[in-house]
Design a protein around this motif. Structure first.
Motif, PDB file in Angstrom:
ATOM      1  N   TYR A  61       0.843  -1.192   0.000  1.00 15.39           N
ATOM      2  CA  TYR A  61       0.000   0.000   0.000  1.00 15.39           C
ATOM      3  C   TYR A  61       0.879   1.243   0.000  1.00 15.39           C
ATOM      4  O   TYR A  61       1.919   1.285   0.647  1.00 15.39           O
ATOM      5  CB  TYR A  61      -0.915  -0.010   1.230  1.00 15.39           C
ATOM      6  N   SER A  63      -0.663   4.454   0.418  1.00 15.75           N
ATOM      7  CA  SER A  63      -1.296   5.463   1.265  1.00 15.75           C
ATOM      8  C   SER A  63      -2.476   4.848   1.996  1.00 15.75           C
ATOM      9  O   SER A  63      -3.102   3.905   1.514  1.00 15.75           O
ATOM     10  CB  SER A  63      -1.760   6.670   0.438  1.00 15.75           C
ATOM     11  N   ILE A  64      -2.765   5.386   3.194  1.00 15.13           N
ATOM     12  CA  ILE A  64      -3.896   4.930   3.999  1.00 15.13           C
ATOM     13  C   ILE A  64      -4.594   6.147   4.589  1.00 15.13           C
ATOM     14  O   ILE A  64      -3.923   7.063   5.070  1.00 15.13           O
ATOM     15  CB  ILE A  64      -3.427   3.995   5.139  1.00 15.13           C
ATOM     16  N   VAL A 137       3.433   0.506   4.768  1.00 17.97           N
ATOM     17  CA  VAL A 137       2.978   1.535   3.839  1.00 17.97           C
ATOM     18  C   VAL A 137       4.188   2.100   3.117  1.00 17.97           C
ATOM     19  O   VAL A 137       5.112   2.613   3.754  1.00 17.97           O
ATOM     20  CB  VAL A 137       2.225   2.670   4.566  1.00 17.97           C
ATOM     21  N   ASP A 138       4.189   1.979   1.812  1.00 23.20           N
ATOM     22  CA  ASP A 138       5.260   2.528   0.983  1.00 23.20           C
ATOM     23  C   ASP A 138       6.641   2.053   1.461  1.00 23.20           C
ATOM     24  O   ASP A 138       7.599   2.817   1.494  1.00 23.20           O
ATOM     25  CB  ASP A 138       5.188   4.066   0.984  1.00 23.20           C
TER      26      ASP A 138
END
Length: 255
Positions: A61, A63-64, A137-138
């Protein structure tokens, strides 16, 4: 009684199920011995062998967006070696309890009031142990948790400057005696853990049903007795011990 042996199956004879069409992997089965328990197996039994399984990498992912009163924190990097350069095994690496806020939800509604999350993006925070859900994330480790699981905001890199949130308070733990009354030096493991100290900072208090803050019953400078097994022990840069806990874990004010 002879055993049947399958020495090699060419990739060309293996049919890939449509559900895995597009996967690129070299498939070769070799040196598979079958027990006499399967006497009916012959090499012709494997014509048209269908492969219905494959290893699939978990999604990454970039972005969240947290919802409600949730907060997304980028975790502080775990130290992989000591100050003297000795590499630490995974089991002995200290799990970080601090990180940087990278995204917040829209807040929550109490009564007629819409209250925003108490922390902003970019803030350095300390959170409770064993809370939240870790997610990548990333390419970096993050934690998504409730606002109430955040102990306080770090205004500097030193824990003694922590600004507690809600009903939390920061206490400087009383000094432990290094030796007995008879003069014998105590080891760290034999020192009795104190359960009292001086309040250094307090949060603004809990919210009532109308969204107003209820002041805490203790103030900075008070000496308090707290639950012996309260969590979230932290150490300041000067080596002194602090503890962050909820005011409900304070048992009495000492004078």
């Amino acid at each position: 009684m002879a055993a049947t042996q399958l020495n090699s199956i060419s990739p060309a004879t293996i049919k890939i199920s449509p559900s895995f069409e597009g996967l690129r992997s070299a498939s070769r089965i070799s040196n598979i011995n079958f027990s006499v328990a399967f006497p009916s197996f012959t090499s012709s039994s494997f014509r048209g062998l269908v492969v219905n399984a494959a290893s699939v990498t978990a999604a990454k992912y970039t972005s969240i967006k947290p919802l409600g009163e949730k907060v997304l924190i980028k975790l502080k990097t775990v130290e992989e070696k000591t100050s003297s350069g000795i590499f630490l095994p995974t089991t002995s690496q200290s799990k970080p309890q601090s990180g940087e806020v990278v995204a917040v939800g829209s807040g929550r509604r109490i009564g007629e009031k819409k209250l925003p999350v108490a922390v902003e993006t970019g803030a350095k925070v300390v959170y409770s142990k064993y809370t939240g859900t870790e997610i990548e994330v990333d390419g970096s480790s993050h934690l998504i948790l409730k606002e109430d699981d955040i102990i306080g905001i770090l205004e500097t890199d030193d824990i003694k400057d922590l600004k507690p949130l809600n009903d939390r308070i920061l206490i400087k733990v009383a000094e432990v005696e290094d030796k007995t009354a008879g003069g014998l030096l105590l080891t760290e493991s034999s020192k009795e853990k104190p359960s009292f100290g001086t309040v250094v900072a307090t949060g603004p208090g809990l919210l009532d049903e109308e969204g107003n803050r209820t002041p805490l019953p203790v103030t900075p400078g008070s000496t308090v007795l707290y639950s012996k097994y309260a969590a979230n022990d932290v150490k300041a840069s000067d080596g002194s011990n602090y503890i962050a806990l909820r005011v409900s874990e304070v048992m009495a004010v000492l004078s």
